[in-house]
Design a protein around this motif. Structure first.
Motif, PDB file in Angstrom:
ATOM      1  N   LEU A  88       0.823  -1.204   0.000  1.00 15.84           N
ATOM      2  CA  LEU A  88       0.000   0.000   0.000  1.00 15.84           C
ATOM      3  C   LEU A  88       0.859   1.257   0.000  1.00 15.84           C
ATOM      4  CD1 LEU A  88      -2.760   1.375   0.198  1.00 15.84           C
ATOM      5  CD2 LEU A  88      -2.638   1.104   2.683  1.00 15.84           C
ATOM      6  N   ALA A  89       1.938   1.262   0.780  1.00 12.37           N
ATOM      7  CA  ALA A  89       2.818   2.427   0.847  1.00 12.37           C
ATOM      8  C   ALA A  89       3.490   2.687  -0.502  1.00 12.37           C
ATOM      9  CB  ALA A  89       3.875   2.228   1.934  1.00 12.37           C
ATOM     10  N   LYS A  90       3.931   1.621  -1.178  1.00 13.25           N
ATOM     11  CA  LYS A  90       4.581   1.794  -2.474  1.00 13.25           C
ATOM     12  C   LYS A  90       3.580   2.216  -3.547  1.00 13.25           C
ATOM     13  CE  LYS A  90       8.593  -1.206  -1.846  1.00 13.25           C
ATOM     14  NZ  LYS A  90       9.360  -2.345  -2.396  1.00 13.25           N
ATOM     15  N   GLU A  91       2.337   1.767  -3.422  1.00 11.61           N
ATOM     16  CA  GLU A  91       1.318   2.206  -4.374  1.00 11.61           C
ATOM     17  C   GLU A  91       1.074   3.706  -4.222  1.00 11.61           C
ATOM     18  OE1 GLU A  91      -3.306   1.568  -4.446  1.00 11.61           O
ATOM     19  OE2 GLU A  91      -2.333  -0.158  -5.404  1.00 11.61           O
ATOM     20  N   ARG A  92       0.991   4.183  -2.989  1.00 12.91           N
ATOM     21  CA  ARG A  92       0.804   5.610  -2.753  1.00 12.91           C
ATOM     22  C   ARG A  92       1.999   6.415  -3.243  1.00 12.91           C
ATOM     23  NH1 ARG A  92      -1.474   5.170   3.468  1.00 12.91           N
ATOM     24  NH2 ARG A  92      -3.637   4.573   2.952  1.00 12.91           N
ATOM     25  N   GLU A  93       3.203   5.890  -3.010  1.00 12.07           N
ATOM     26  CA  GLU A  93       4.419   6.569  -3.455  1.00 12.07           C
ATOM     27  C   GLU A  93       4.450   6.669  -4.980  1.00 12.07           C
ATOM     28  OE1 GLU A  93       9.236   5.802  -3.286  1.00 12.07           O
ATOM     29  OE2 GLU A  93       7.944   4.929  -1.743  1.00 12.07           O
ATOM     30  N   SER A  94       4.035   5.599  -5.659  1.00 17.97           N
ATOM     31  CA  SER A  94       3.993   5.602  -7.121  1.00 17.97           C
ATOM     32  C   SER A  94       2.974   6.614  -7.627  1.00 17.97           C
ATOM     33  CB  SER A  94       3.635   4.207  -7.637  1.00 17.97           C
ATOM     34  OG  SER A  94       4.563   3.242  -7.204  1.00 17.97           O
ATOM     35  N   PHE A  95       1.818   6.668  -6.982  1.00 20.34           N
ATOM     36  CA  PHE A  95       0.779   7.619  -7.372  1.00 20.34           C
ATOM     37  C   PHE A  95       1.284   9.050  -7.251  1.00 20.34           C
ATOM     38  CE2 PHE A  95      -2.535  10.557  -6.013  1.00 20.34           C
ATOM     39  CZ  PHE A  95      -3.451  10.440  -7.052  1.00 20.34           C
ATOM     40  N   LEU A  96       1.919   9.384  -6.126  1.00 18.01           N
ATOM     41  CA  LEU A  96       2.401  10.741  -5.906  1.00 18.01           C
ATOM     42  C   LEU A  96       3.482  11.115  -6.910  1.00 18.01           C
ATOM     43  CD1 LEU A  96       2.555  10.937  -2.004  1.00 18.01           C
ATOM     44  CD2 LEU A  96       0.988  12.152  -3.526  1.00 18.01           C
ATOM     45  N   ASP A  97       4.391  10.179  -7.200  1.00 14.92           N
ATOM     46  CA  ASP A  97       5.472  10.460  -8.140  1.00 14.92           C
ATOM     47  C   ASP A  97       4.917  10.760  -9.523  1.00 14.92           C
ATOM     48  OD1 ASP A  97       7.794  10.290  -9.849  1.00 14.92           O
ATOM     49  OD2 ASP A  97       8.814   9.327  -8.180  1.00 14.92           O
ATOM     50  N   LEU A  98       3.944   9.984  -9.964  1.00 13.09           N
ATOM     51  CA  LEU A  98       3.353  10.219 -11.276  1.00 13.09           C
ATOM     52  C   LEU A  98       2.559  11.522 -11.310  1.00 13.09           C
ATOM     53  CD1 LEU A  98       2.125   6.605 -12.116  1.00 13.09           C
ATOM     54  CD2 LEU A  98       3.842   7.899 -13.379  1.00 13.09           C
ATOM     55  N   TYR A  99       1.787  11.776 -10.266  1.00 15.83           N
ATOM     56  CA  TYR A  99       0.941  12.963 -10.251  1.00 15.83           C
ATOM     57  C   TYR A  99       1.779  14.236 -10.151  1.00 15.83           C
ATOM     58  CZ  TYR A  99      -3.362  15.569  -9.481  1.00 15.83           C
ATOM     59  OH  TYR A  99      -4.405  16.441  -9.608  1.00 15.83           O
ATOM     60  N   GLN A 100       2.860  14.192  -9.376  1.00 18.58           N
ATOM     61  CA  GLN A 100       3.706  15.366  -9.197  1.00 18.58           C
ATOM     62  C   GLN A 100       4.648  15.610 -10.371  1.00 18.58           C
ATOM     63  OE1 GLN A 100       5.604  14.652  -5.410  1.00 18.58           O
ATOM     64  NE2 GLN A 100       3.790  15.226  -4.230  1.00 18.58           N
ATOM     65  N   SER A 101       4.673  14.714 -11.334  1.00 16.11           N
ATOM     66  CA  SER A 101       5.506  14.929 -12.516  1.00 16.11           C
ATOM     67  C   SER A 101       5.003  16.079 -13.368  1.00 16.11           C
ATOM     68  CB  SER A 101       5.554  13.647 -13.362  1.00 16.11           C
ATOM     69  OG  SER A 101       4.290  13.389 -13.966  1.00 16.11           O
ATOM     70  N   GLY A 102       3.733  16.459 -13.196  1.00 15.15           N
ATOM     71  CA  GLY A 102       3.160  17.532 -13.994  1.00 15.15           C
ATOM     72  C   GLY A 102       2.746  17.111 -15.392  1.00 15.15           C
ATOM     73  N   LEU A 103       2.799  15.818 -15.675  1.00 13.04           N
ATOM     74  CA  LEU A 103       2.461  15.325 -17.017  1.00 13.04           C
ATOM     75  C   LEU A 103       1.011  14.889 -17.140  1.00 13.04           C
ATOM     76  CD1 LEU A 103       5.630  13.104 -17.629  1.00 13.04           C
ATOM     77  CD2 LEU A 103       5.242  15.458 -18.392  1.00 13.04           C
ATOM     78  N   TRP A 150       8.479  29.565 -25.701  1.00 13.61           N
ATOM     79  CA  TRP A 150       7.899  28.271 -26.088  1.00 13.61           C
ATOM     80  C   TRP A 150       8.376  27.244 -25.082  1.00 13.61           C
ATOM     81  CZ3 TRP A 150      10.571  23.800 -27.943  1.00 13.61           C
ATOM     82  CH2 TRP A 150       9.719  22.770 -28.385  1.00 13.61           C
ATOM     83  N   ARG A 151       7.444  26.458 -24.561  1.00 18.09           N
ATOM     84  CA  ARG A 151       7.771  25.481 -23.528  1.00 18.09           C
ATOM     85  C   ARG A 151       7.133  24.141 -23.872  1.00 18.09           C
ATOM     86  NH1 ARG A 151       9.072  25.768 -17.884  1.00 18.09           N
ATOM     87  NH2 ARG A 151       8.267  23.992 -16.696  1.00 18.09           N
ATOM     88  N   GLU A 152       7.949  23.111 -23.870  1.00 13.26           N
ATOM     89  CA  GLU A 152       7.473  21.753 -24.097  1.00 13.26           C
ATOM     90  C   GLU A 152       7.745  20.952 -22.817  1.00 13.26           C
ATOM     91  OE1 GLU A 152       5.917  18.507 -24.826  1.00 13.26           O
ATOM     92  OE2 GLU A 152       5.768  19.950 -26.489  1.00 13.26           O
ATOM     93  N   ASN A 153       6.670  20.542 -22.128  1.00 16.40           N
ATOM     94  CA  ASN A 153       6.793  19.866 -20.838  1.00 16.40           C
ATOM     95  C   ASN A 153       7.016  18.365 -20.940  1.00 16.40           C
ATOM     96  OD1 ASN A 153       6.417  22.000 -18.829  1.00 16.40           O
ATOM     97  ND2 ASN A 153       4.392  22.231 -19.733  1.00 16.40           N
ATOM     98  N   ASN A 154       6.944  17.825 -22.147  1.00 16.32           N
ATOM     99  CA  ASN A 154       7.096  16.377 -22.303  1.00 16.32           C
ATOM    100  C   ASN A 154       7.852  16.108 -23.602  1.00 16.32           C
ATOM    101  OD1 ASN A 154       6.847  13.638 -21.901  1.00 16.32           O
ATOM    102  ND2 ASN A 154       4.634  13.560 -22.150  1.00 16.32           N
ATOM    103  N   LEU A 155       9.119  16.489 -23.602  1.00 19.31           N
ATOM    104  CA  LEU A 155       9.917  16.433 -24.820  1.00 19.31           C
ATOM    105  C   LEU A 155      10.105  14.987 -25.283  1.00 19.31           C
ATOM    106  CD1 LEU A 155      11.602  18.233 -26.759  1.00 19.31           C
ATOM    107  CD2 LEU A 155      13.571  17.763 -25.297  1.00 19.31           C
ATOM    108  N   PHE A 156       9.618  14.708 -26.485  1.00 18.86           N
ATOM    109  CA  PHE A 156       9.718  13.368 -27.084  1.00 18.86           C
ATOM    110  C   PHE A 156       9.146  12.284 -26.181  1.00 18.86           C
ATOM    111  CE2 PHE A 156      13.643  15.574 -28.775  1.00 18.86           C
ATOM    112  CZ  PHE A 156      13.045  15.951 -29.982  1.00 18.86           C
TER     113      PHE A 156
END
Length: 225
Positions: A88-103, A150-156
């Motif tokens: 459960l802790a690693k699932e939450r950590e994965s969620f936060l990392d993905l969400y905080q990426s800004g993508l 010009w800003r690209e937040n997800n280059l390639f």
């Protein structure tokens, strides 16, 4: 909890802590039922009945919804790995990392299947990644000026950020290019490479700058970077 005054909150806290412990042990379907009993002294005893369910191991990972972002970039943010027990802790950590990426505007993680081996399904909804802006202005010395960027937040599809900015006025010209990698070599370190140029006409001389800079940063806590 033991030895303190009895309140309804104690049952909620006890249930939450037991679920956390079972989640850390790899039981995603664990259920905790609590009952209250009186002992001979008139105190309250919390009796917990645990239904653990199977201990689940991650047998595979499937990524959904990433039209632009590379699958490898998303996988690098997951703390849960194939062959490991679900946590459960690693699932939450994965969620936060993905969400905080800004993508992504939305991130969902779920287990698919039955039994002790299941597939981790990661569903994401991507945000628009390209930004273009124009900023006209006026300064008392430089007078009329125009800034563009010009800003690209997800280059390639890598999650890297490319930021190109420039300003032109009657007495000054500036330009800068920044390349930022939020997860340098798959680590928690953020790297930034910057190249800039600046020309400005002063009353008695003209200054010219051309340079580059490299910075590395890492967050150790929410308040320490």
């Amino acid at each position: 909890l033991v030895g303190g005054p009895h309140t309804r909150r104690q049952g909620v806290v006890a249930r939450g802590r037991l679920r956390e412990a079972l989640g850390a042990a790899g039981h995603p379907e664990a259920r905790v039922d609590l009952e209250e009993e009186r002992d001979e002294s008139g105190g309250v005893v919390l009796v917990a009945t645990l239904t653990t369910g199977p201990r689940v191991t991650i047998s595979g990972v499937r990524i959904e919804g990433n039209a632009k972002t590379r699958t490898r970039r998303i996988e690098s943010s997951l703390s849960l790995e194939v062959g490991e027990a679900w946590s459960l802790a690693k699932e939450r950590e994965s969620f936060l990392d993905l969400y905080q990426s800004g993508l992504f505007s939305s991130v969902g993680l779920a287990l698919e299947g039955e039994g002790s081996e299941r597939t981790l399904v990661v569903n994401v909804v991507e945000l628009p990644s390209t930004e273009l802006y124009v900023e006209p202005g006026y300064g008392s010395y430089e007078r009329l000026r125009l800034g563009v960027g010009w800003r690209e937040n997800n280059l390639f599809g890598t999650g890297r950020v490319l930021d190109v900015t420039g300003t032109v006025s009657e007495l000054a010209r500036r330009g800068q290019v920044d390349l930022t990698d939020r997860r340098l070599l798959g680590s928690d370190v953020q790297g930034n490479l910057s190249v800039f140029t600046n020309t400005r006409e002063e009353p008695s001389f003209t200054s010219r700058e051309l340079g580059t800079g490299v910075t590395f940063s890492r967050s150790f806590t929410e308040r320490v970077r």
